[in-house]
Design a protein around this motif. Sequence first.
Motif, PDB file in Angstrom:
ATOM      1  N   MET A 196       2.982  -4.523  -3.537  1.00 32.79           N
ATOM      2  CA  MET A 196       4.330  -4.352  -2.998  1.00 32.79           C
ATOM      3  C   MET A 196       5.326  -4.460  -4.142  1.00 32.79           C
ATOM      4  O   MET A 196       5.426  -5.488  -4.799  1.00 32.79           O
ATOM      5  CB  MET A 196       4.630  -5.423  -1.952  1.00 32.79           C
ATOM      6  N   THR A 218       8.458  -0.855   1.879  1.00 33.72           N
ATOM      7  CA  THR A 218       7.625  -2.032   2.112  1.00 33.72           C
ATOM      8  C   THR A 218       8.365  -3.289   1.684  1.00 33.72           C
ATOM      9  O   THR A 218       8.291  -4.320   2.360  1.00 33.72           O
ATOM     10  CB  THR A 218       6.293  -1.937   1.359  1.00 33.72           C
ATOM     11  N   LEU A 219       9.105  -3.216   0.593  1.00 31.72           N
ATOM     12  CA  LEU A 219       9.889  -4.364   0.147  1.00 31.72           C
ATOM     13  C   LEU A 219      11.024  -4.653   1.132  1.00 31.72           C
ATOM     14  O   LEU A 219      11.302  -5.818   1.447  1.00 31.72           O
ATOM     15  CB  LEU A 219      10.439  -4.110  -1.254  1.00 31.72           C
TER      16      LEU A 219
END
Length: 134
Positions: free
Chosen positions: A77, A86-87
């Motif tokens: 990530m 995703t972060l």
Amino acid sequence: MSHDAHAAHDGHHGEGGAAHATRKGYVTGFLLSVVLTAIPFGLVMGGVIDDMRITAGIVMALAIVQIVVHMIYFLHMDTKSEGGWTLMALIFTAVIVVITIAGSLWVMVNMNRYMMPPMPPASAAAPMSDMSGM
């Protein structure tokens, strides 16, 4: 034709997906995880620091660092994977968890303060030996 299909397939890997893992990356993550586990274990089992609050703070700080190590080296990530989504999802989840925990603690403290009857002092409580006749 198969070469062109393979070239198109290779070109697809760099577009917004997660970075490819390497053996070096996994070994680095593993070694960091071992060190970040051994340090708190040594602090607690060796009794290196007398104040338990300081020891707990150090253990919690190293646990947070270990979470970050796992997210970077094993879950891959970062800001580049999936276009940063995703972060962003991780940050959103962390904010929701913090709000939930803080709200729950706030409610429990206020309920304890305003709804619990006052407790009698410990000296006013009957000794256990007097209750043996019951």
